[in-house]
Write a protein that holds these residues in place. Structure first.
Motif: not given
Length: 318
Positions: A28, A30, A58, A60, A62, A76, A83, A169
């Motif tokens: 992901h 983030d 990635t 999308h 989350h 986020c 990103k 993260s």
């Protein structure tokens, strides 16, 4: 850098576009923090060494948003466009943005590898040590290794450590929500920043000698702890130092519940209304408080500005 949006299962037309073999960093990502950068750098260096495309996959939105795990997810650190921009700066050739929905959440690890990675011509997958994939997170890096044989090699990247703990993260979110932007910057590799548009405020700052920009932050950014910060701000390609307050302005309001973000930029005399501003949080100065008079507030703002200028001068010399 090419940006490709995907849904599971991959359409034949998308598979045809992916004719070039590639190394793929999956996650992901983030915040694209230093641990993520380590994974992506490994993918890019491997791609260059073997003459492959260097790609990132990635997801999308989350997964925790989709799966209703709001207690584990605040916001986020980096909205999707931010990103993607960071991927570009890291030298990525292709970014795959996979739509994460409830149907995709049910895909097995076996089907993820067979129906997504292989059609994309993935020859080498690079993942973090704690990577999970497939329904209920059943797939682990070792699972990916086994399912990838014999045509997909897998590199598992060890955790990136900072001060004895892994960079993550969630650790960055915790630092920001507790007023520790310096720690967050160490983990990210750069100061944490949010972006927003300057909108009409109440105009009190100008009346007391400290005009402020009322910044309506864009959706998708985590907003740090309420209080006063030393900041660096960028707009129209120019950078300015300043001081910023996130809060409910208790000196003037008793019932304001939604925090407001107001920035006073040093050495700026123009008009910011309608402009987009990116704000970097450099240091936390103090919590927000209610003052007994306007004069007390002005004296405190003056003190905040002096403290911010000293901190930002030292920051610029690093």
């Amino acid at each position: 850098m090419e940006i490709i949006s995907l849904q599971y299962p991959i359409a034949e037309s998308e598979a045809a576009r992916a004719a070039l073999p590639k190394t793929l960093a999956i996650g992901h990502f983030d915040g694209v923090h230093r641990g993520h950068q380590n994974v992506i750098a490994k993918a890019i260096s491997s791609a260059r060494a073997f003459g492959l495309q260097g790609a990132v996959m990635t997801f999308h939105p989350h997964p925790k948003q989709v799966l209703g795990r709001s207690e584990q997810y605040v916001a986020c650190l980096t909205p999707l466009d931010e990103k993607v921009e960071r991927f570009r700066r890291l030298g990525v050739d292709v970014v795959y943005i996979v739509q994460f929905d409830l149907d995709f959440a049910k895909v097995s690890p076996f089907d993820f590898v067979g129906n997504m990675l292989r059609p994309l011509q993935v020859k080498r997958a690079v993942v973090g040590f704690d990577f999970t994939f497939g329904a209920k997170g059943a797939g682990k890096p070792e699972t990916l290794w086994a399912l990838g044989e014999p045509d997909i090699e897998v590199d598992i990247v060890e955790p990136f450590m900072q001060d004895g703990d892994k960079v993550s993260s969630s650790r960055i979110r915790e630092a920001l929500m507790n007023g520790r932007p310096e720690e967050a910057a160490e983990l990210l590799g750069e100061p944490y920043a949010v972006r927003g548009v300057v909108v009409q405020g109440e105009g009190r700052g100008r009346k007391i000698g400290y005009p402020t920009a009322n910044i309506q932050q864009e959706d998708g950014f985590l907003i740090p702890r309420q209080g006063v910060y030393a900041i660096m701000a960028e707009t129209d390609g120019q950078r300015y130092s300043g001081v910023l307050n996130i809060g409910v302005k208790p000196t003037f309001h008793d019932n304001l519940t939604e925090p407001v973000m107001e920035a006073h930029l040093f050495d700026f005399g123009g008009d910011l209304y309608g402009k987009t501003v990116s704000v970097q949080f450099i240091a936390f100065l103090r919590t927000e408080k209610k003052f007994g008079s306007i004069d007390e507030l002005i004296a405190q703002i003056h003190s905040d500005a002096d403290q911010a200028k000293a901190l930002l001068t030292a920051y610029d010399k690093k």
